[in-house]
Motif scaffolding. Structure first.
Motif, PDB file in Angstrom:
ATOM      1  N   VAL A 120       0.806  -1.129  -0.168  1.00 13.88           N
ATOM      2  CA  VAL A 120      -0.080   0.074  -0.149  1.00 13.88           C
ATOM      3  C   VAL A 120       0.810   1.282   0.010  1.00 13.88           C
ATOM      4  CG1 VAL A 120      -1.770   1.352   1.174  1.00 13.88           C
ATOM      5  CG2 VAL A 120      -1.844  -1.213   1.265  1.00 13.88           C
ATOM      6  N   ARG A 121       0.794   2.159  -1.220  1.00 12.55           N
ATOM      7  CA  ARG A 121       1.739   3.235  -1.110  1.00 12.55           C
ATOM      8  C   ARG A 121       1.030   4.530  -0.766  1.00 12.55           C
ATOM      9  NH1 ARG A 121       2.927  -0.756  -5.105  1.00 12.55           N
ATOM     10  NH2 ARG A 121       5.158  -1.233  -5.123  1.00 12.55           N
ATOM     11  N   ILE A 122       1.016   4.958   0.567  1.00 15.42           N
ATOM     12  CA  ILE A 122       0.666   5.934   1.105  1.00 15.42           C
ATOM     13  C   ILE A 122       1.642   6.751   1.913  1.00 15.42           C
ATOM     14  CG2 ILE A 122      -1.664   5.457   0.573  1.00 15.42           C
ATOM     15  CD1 ILE A 122      -1.881   4.782   3.604  1.00 15.42           C
ATOM     16  N   GLY A 123       1.320   7.855   2.431  1.00 15.85           N
ATOM     17  CA  GLY A 123       2.254   8.605   3.282  1.00 15.85           C
ATOM     18  C   GLY A 123       2.045   8.268   4.801  1.00 15.85           C
ATOM     19  N   ILE A 124       2.788   8.608   5.870  1.00 13.51           N
ATOM     20  CA  ILE A 124       2.523   8.263   7.136  1.00 13.51           C
ATOM     21  C   ILE A 124       1.623   8.793   7.642  1.00 13.51           C
ATOM     22  CG2 ILE A 124       3.854  10.269   7.862  1.00 13.51           C
ATOM     23  CD1 ILE A 124       4.130   6.879   9.396  1.00 13.51           C
ATOM     24  N   GLY A 125       1.008  10.001   7.470  1.00 13.96           N
ATOM     25  CA  GLY A 125      -0.329  10.330   7.939  1.00 13.96           C
ATOM     26  C   GLY A 125      -1.469   9.475   7.632  1.00 13.96           C
ATOM     27  N   GLU A 126      -1.646   9.087   6.419  1.00 15.80           N
ATOM     28  CA  GLU A 126      -2.778   8.187   6.049  1.00 15.80           C
ATOM     29  C   GLU A 126      -2.357   6.887   6.597  1.00 15.80           C
ATOM     30  OE1 GLU A 126      -5.176   6.778   2.262  1.00 15.80           O
ATOM     31  OE2 GLU A 126      -3.806   8.126   1.903  1.00 15.80           O
ATOM     32  N   ALA A 127      -1.145   6.455   6.677  1.00 14.17           N
ATOM     33  CA  ALA A 127      -0.988   5.114   7.240  1.00 14.17           C
ATOM     34  C   ALA A 127      -1.358   4.810   8.622  1.00 14.17           C
ATOM     35  CB  ALA A 127       0.698   4.890   7.100  1.00 14.17           C
ATOM     36  N   THR A 128      -1.074   5.817   9.613  1.00 14.64           N
ATOM     37  CA  THR A 128      -1.617   5.685  10.851  1.00 14.64           C
ATOM     38  C   THR A 128      -3.045   5.551  10.933  1.00 14.64           C
ATOM     39  OG1 THR A 128      -1.640   7.872  11.342  1.00 14.64           O
ATOM     40  CG2 THR A 128       0.361   6.873  11.746  1.00 14.64           C
ATOM     41  N   GLN A 129      -3.713   6.240   9.955  1.00  7.45           N
ATOM     42  CA  GLN A 129      -5.096   6.249  10.217  1.00  7.45           C
ATOM     43  C   GLN A 129      -5.901   4.891   9.735  1.00  7.45           C
ATOM     44  OE1 GLN A 129      -7.479   8.254  11.691  1.00  7.45           O
ATOM     45  NE2 GLN A 129      -8.974   6.298  11.051  1.00  7.45           N
ATOM     46  N   ARG A 130      -4.911   4.252   8.779  1.00  7.32           N
ATOM     47  CA  ARG A 130      -5.449   3.003   7.872  1.00  7.32           C
ATOM     48  C   ARG A 130      -5.117   1.786   9.044  1.00  7.32           C
ATOM     49  NH1 ARG A 130      -5.229   2.914   2.460  1.00  7.32           N
ATOM     50  NH2 ARG A 130      -5.863   0.647   2.575  1.00  7.32           N
ATOM     51  N   LEU A 131      -3.842   2.100   9.773  1.00  7.49           N
ATOM     52  CA  LEU A 131      -3.729   0.878  10.627  1.00  7.49           C
ATOM     53  C   LEU A 131      -4.821   0.815  11.702  1.00  7.49           C
ATOM     54  CD1 LEU A 131      -1.592  -1.100  11.485  1.00  7.49           C
ATOM     55  CD2 LEU A 131      -0.588   0.389  13.024  1.00  7.49           C
ATOM     56  N   ARG A 132      -5.126   2.076  12.125  1.00  9.25           N
ATOM     57  CA  ARG A 132      -6.034   2.041  13.381  1.00  9.25           C
ATOM     58  C   ARG A 132      -7.349   1.716  12.812  1.00  9.25           C
ATOM     59  NH1 ARG A 132      -7.001   7.708  17.097  1.00  9.25           N
ATOM     60  NH2 ARG A 132      -8.344   6.622  18.433  1.00  9.25           N
ATOM     61  N   ASP A 133      -7.919   1.925  11.640  1.00 10.85           N
ATOM     62  CA  ASP A 133      -9.127   1.368  11.363  1.00 10.85           C
ATOM     63  C   ASP A 133      -9.053  -0.070  10.729  1.00 10.85           C
ATOM     64  OD1 ASP A 133      -8.454   1.625   8.581  1.00 10.85           O
ATOM     65  OD2 ASP A 133      -9.455   3.579   8.385  1.00 10.85           O
ATOM     66  N   GLY A 134      -7.990  -0.794  10.635  1.00 13.56           N
ATOM     67  CA  GLY A 134      -7.670  -2.179  10.417  1.00 13.56           C
ATOM     68  C   GLY A 134      -7.890  -2.337   8.745  1.00 13.56           C
ATOM     69  N   THR A 135      -7.576  -1.218   7.865  1.00 12.17           N
ATOM     70  CA  THR A 135      -7.488  -1.467   6.639  1.00 12.17           C
ATOM     71  C   THR A 135      -6.245  -1.771   6.036  1.00 12.17           C
ATOM     72  OG1 THR A 135      -7.486   0.977   6.216  1.00 12.17           O
ATOM     73  CG2 THR A 135      -9.462  -0.564   6.048  1.00 12.17           C
ATOM     74  N   VAL A 136      -5.201  -1.649   6.702  1.00 10.49           N
ATOM     75  CA  VAL A 136      -3.960  -2.162   6.866  1.00 10.49           C
ATOM     76  C   VAL A 136      -3.226  -3.082   7.740  1.00 10.49           C
ATOM     77  CG1 VAL A 136      -3.293  -0.545   5.178  1.00 10.49           C
ATOM     78  CG2 VAL A 136      -2.449  -0.316   7.349  1.00 10.49           C
ATOM     79  N   ASP A 137      -2.355  -3.966   7.908  1.00 10.69           N
ATOM     80  CA  ASP A 137      -1.926  -4.774   8.966  1.00 10.69           C
ATOM     81  C   ASP A 137      -0.698  -4.105   9.417  1.00 10.69           C
ATOM     82  OD1 ASP A 137      -4.067  -6.905   8.683  1.00 10.69           O
ATOM     83  OD2 ASP A 137      -2.999  -7.279   6.784  1.00 10.69           O
ATOM     84  N   ALA A 138       0.128  -3.465   8.770  1.00  9.09           N
ATOM     85  CA  ALA A 138       1.473  -2.910   9.507  1.00  9.09           C
ATOM     86  C   ALA A 138       1.800  -1.760   8.175  1.00  9.09           C
ATOM     87  CB  ALA A 138       2.461  -3.832   9.233  1.00  9.09           C
ATOM     88  N   PHE A 139       2.638  -1.021   8.936  1.00  7.42           N
ATOM     89  CA  PHE A 139       3.455  -0.034   7.937  1.00  7.42           C
ATOM     90  C   PHE A 139       4.870  -0.035   8.343  1.00  7.42           C
ATOM     91  CE2 PHE A 139       1.661   2.873  11.330  1.00  7.42           C
ATOM     92  CZ  PHE A 139       2.842   3.712  11.506  1.00  7.42           C
ATOM     93  N   PHE A 140       5.724   0.239   7.365  1.00  9.11           N
ATOM     94  CA  PHE A 140       7.053   1.061   7.426  1.00  9.11           C
ATOM     95  C   PHE A 140       7.039   2.508   7.377  1.00  9.11           C
ATOM     96  CE2 PHE A 140       7.776  -3.585   5.823  1.00  9.11           C
ATOM     97  CZ  PHE A 140       9.010  -3.937   6.457  1.00  9.11           C
ATOM     98  N   TRP A 141       8.065   2.572   8.383  1.00  6.22           N
ATOM     99  CA  TRP A 141       8.212   4.183   8.293  1.00  6.22           C
ATOM    100  C   TRP A 141       9.752   4.476   8.706  1.00  6.22           C
ATOM    101  CZ3 TRP A 141       7.210   8.474   6.425  1.00  6.22           C
ATOM    102  CH2 TRP A 141       7.685   9.805   7.159  1.00  6.22           C
ATOM    103  N   SER A 142      10.252   5.512   7.950  1.00  6.02           N
ATOM    104  CA  SER A 142      11.648   5.801   8.269  1.00  6.02           C
ATOM    105  C   SER A 142      11.818   7.002   8.493  1.00  6.02           C
ATOM    106  CB  SER A 142      12.650   5.237   7.154  1.00  6.02           C
ATOM    107  OG  SER A 142      14.130   5.758   7.390  1.00  6.02           O
ATOM    108  N   GLY A 143      12.067   7.300   9.755  1.00  7.83           N
ATOM    109  CA  GLY A 143      12.315   8.892  10.275  1.00  7.83           C
ATOM    110  C   GLY A 143      13.041   9.236  11.587  1.00  7.83           C
TER     111      GLY A 143
END
Length: 333
Positions: free
Chosen positions: A188-211
């Motif tokens: 799933v190719r999205i930014g960190i802001g959307e990634a946190t929301q998607r993880l919380r609502d269960g539409t993704v299972d994990a996200f990578f971040w480098s920061g």
């Protein structure tokens, strides 16, 4: 009377017709103007920078962009030019924008810099090593994902196209036998802001971040929702063996995020980069502003507290710009 041989013939003749006292005064005035002009025009290393100046950063909710926004007014004041901060997909895009002349400066991870082809990389120079990014694999606290290989078949945020996140995600997955990322996981190719929301609502299972630590978007998520970081530290050596010393072992401290625990991971330096052709005085003054404001910006962006002139010169795989070298040499004890 000093010799007038350095003057044009017409001017010498005109002076010769003047009374001696007047002639002496005029010669002195001419000499003063010549000396003043020499001092002004010979100081090509102290030219006034001309704008506008722009900085390519990253996603609006990331550390790159926050750092850039805090640096912008300080640069604008010190340089007396208009400075703009441009959000982007991240390191890879920032490098392309600088190479192509779209932006004056960009922030990029050292691994993304090393990945640039030799021809384009020769057009780049470093201003400073800023701080290190920490690779973070974030999952819900109750997730069955305990190691990176547990991601197989799951929906995983891999970062935006053109980001350093996507670059290192591909490399990590390749090291554990998932080199064909599109088949191994559902990327799933999205930014960190959307990634946190998607993880919380269960539409993704994990996200990578480098920061940098802490990243605001991850902190905000952890304040209201239970998350966990998956350790990646055992892959640092493998990445270093394959891609060089841009990677090192690191630990995300327990207090980086609410409810956190110490988590071994991988760190990679961030560099402030520009083009080799940029004016040396502009780069000297930008270097000065970056270094002299590190404590003030560090009070707002924790990662910026690690900006230090003693380590800023270690910008491998890029050499320092000559303007940056001038500043570091000027403050060397």
């Amino acid at each position: 009377m000093p010799s007038l041989s350095f003057l044009p013939v017409s001017l010498r003749d005109a002076l010769a017709r003047r009374p001696r006292a007047v002639r002496a005064g005029l010669v002195a005035l001419v000499l003063l103007c010549l000396v003043g002009g020499y001092l002004v025009f010979s100081r090509d290393d102290r030219t006034t920078p001309r704008g506008p100046v722009s900085l390519a950063t990253g996603v609006p909710t990331g550390v790159y962009h926050r750092y850039g926004e805090l640096l912008r007014p300080r640069l604008s004041t010190d340089l007396d030019v208009k400075v703009t901060v441009n959000s982007s997909g991240g390191s890879v895009e920032n490098l392309r924008r600088v190479i192509d002349g779209v932006d004056t400066f960009g922030i990029a991870t050292a691994d993304a810099v090393a990945d640039v082809g030799p021809g384009d990389r020769d057009r780049l120079r470093a201003v400073a090593r800023l701080y290190d990014d920490y690779v973070q694999l974030v999952v819900p606290v109750g997730s069955p994902v305990q190691k990176i290989t547990d991601l197989r078949g799951r929906r995983v945020v891999v970062g935006l196209p053109g980001s350093g996140v996507e670059l290192i995600t591909r490399r990590l997955l390749s090291e554990v036998g998932m080199g064909d990322m599109e088949r191994a996981i559902t990327p799933v190719r999205i930014g960190i802001g959307e990634a946190t929301q998607r993880l919380r609502d269960g539409t993704v299972d994990a996200f990578f971040w480098s920061g940098g630590l802490p990243t605001g978007a991850v902190s905000d998520l952890a304040e209201h929702w239970s998350l966990r970081l998956v350790q990646l530290g055992d892959l640092a050596g493998k990445l270093r063996d394959r891609y060089g010393p841009v990677y090192r072992e690191a630990v995300v401290p327990a207090d980086a995020y609410p409810g956190g625990t110490e988590t071994p991971t991988i760190a990679v330096p961030n560099l402030l980069v520009t083009r080799a052709s940029q004016d040396a005085e502009l780069i000297r003054r930008v270097t000065e502003t970056v270094m002299e404001n590190r404590e003030a910006i560090g009070r707002e962006v924790h990662a910026a507290q690690l900006v230090d002139p003693r380590t800023a010169i270690f910008t491998d795989p890029l050499p320092l710009h000559t303007g940056a070298q001038r500043w570091y040499r000027s403050v060397k004890p």
